[in-house]
Design an enzyme around this catalytic site. Structure first.
Site, PDB file in Angstrom:
ATOM      1  N   HIS A 184      -3.174   1.803  -8.437  1.00  0.00           N
ATOM      2  CA  HIS A 184      -4.437   1.442  -7.790  1.00  0.00           C
ATOM      3  C   HIS A 184      -4.978   0.106  -8.309  1.00  0.00           C
ATOM      4  CE1 HIS A 184      -4.331   5.430  -6.081  1.00  0.00           C
ATOM      5  NE2 HIS A 184      -4.198   5.936  -7.290  1.00  0.00           N
TER       6      HIS A 184
ATOM      7  N   SER B 154      -5.814  10.649  -5.444  1.00  0.00           N
ATOM      8  CA  SER B 154      -4.627   9.793  -5.343  1.00  0.00           C
ATOM      9  C   SER B 154      -3.528  10.497  -4.541  1.00  0.00           C
ATOM     10  CB  SER B 154      -4.151   9.402  -6.737  1.00  0.00           C
ATOM     11  OG  SER B 154      -3.142   8.414  -6.675  1.00  0.00           O
TER      12      SER B 154
END
Length: 285
Positions: free
Chosen positions: A194, A87
């Site tokens: 996400h 990430s």
């Protein structure tokens, strides 16, 4: 071949970076440079701040980025054959290998964190880590729910994370609890990272990224959206934008790195969270 991996949120703690700040003049200068760029004393927040501040997405991302990148800059013989970041860690990795300048990487993380924090403040979302269930089962349960809930992190063969609306997460967790051997952990994150909820910040992030200079990568970076090696700047930028709403394909990235020759993984984070996931992935190979 040597692979360097960079963590995302979840590995932060008060006092992180104190060891390298004290023991390295280069690190001390870079921490000071980061504070000058940001216009506030992020270093002091990292070393002496409160847990509440450190768990705020905006500051969490800055702290982990600063720690990881500065640590990579003071490592001896930092010459990776490949890199990957979980990430936020993707931006740390790109900065460490000079696809992004330290200043641009810091600005990107600062604005990305602010965009994500604004969405977190506006939408009642969360994240759950699921253990002991096959990906396909979790995917089907999420798909059949009427609300917004999706797989967001494929962390290891034993762990998948889902993100979405709190109401949808509650419905899905009630179904998952019926499966023998399954386990659910609520992550200390007040947002649905996400997931489609993050779509509200995608254009803002795109505008930020398109104003920043990305160089051709000196080594492959295995990006979250496709778990594949990338070096071209346009592809890297596109994948970074898509990452905001796409799942983090971490176990797939690690498997592909191993298949491409990685035999030594170095975790550039304040904790060994990625090393823990790595061991679980290796157990299934």
């Amino acid at each position: 071949m040597k692979a360097y991996i960079f963590p995302g949120q979840g590995s932060q703690f008060i006092g992180m970076g104190k060891d390298i700040y004290i023991n390295s003049n280069i690190a001390k200068k870079l921490f000071k440079y980061a504070d000058d760029i940001l216009g506030f004393n992020m270093t002091k927040m990292m070393l002496e701040g409160s847990k509440q501040i450190m768990n705020n997405t905006k500051y969490t991302q800055l702290a982990i980025f600063m720690y990881s990148v500065i640590k990579s800059k003071i490592l001896k013989n930092f010459d990776p054959d490949m890199v990957a970041g979980h990430s936020l860690g993707e931006i740390s990795a790109l900065t460490a290998i000079n696809v992004l300048s330290f200043e641009d990487g810091l600005i990107l993380v600062n604005k990305r964190g602010s965009i994500m924090q604004d969405i977190c403040d506006s939408y009642n979302g969360g994240m759950l880590a699921i253990f002991g269930l096959q990906d396909s089962i979790v995917e089907t349960i999420c798909k059949n729910d009427p609300g917004i809930v999706v797989p967001s992190n494929y962390n290891s063969p034993e762990q998948i994370v889902i993100s979405g609306e709190i109401s949808a997460l509650m419905r899905v967790s009630n179904i998952i609890k019926q499966f023998k051997g399954s386990k659910i952990l609520t992550l200390p994150i007040h947002g649905a990272f996400h997931s489609p909820i993050m779509e509200h910040g995608k254009n803002k992030l795109k505008n930020v990224i398109n104003k920043i200079n990305f160089k051709y990568s000196r080594c492959p970076i295995y990006q979250n959206t496709n778990a594949s090696p990338v070096r071209q700047s346009l592809d890297i930028k596109k994948n970074l934008i898509e990452q905001l709403t796409s799942p983090v394909k971490w176990k797939q990235s690690v498997n592909n790195m191993i298949n491409d020759g990685a035999v030594n993984f170095v975790d550039i984070g304040p904790k060994s969270i990625l090393q823990g996931l790595l061991k679980k992935i290796l157990n299934f190979i």
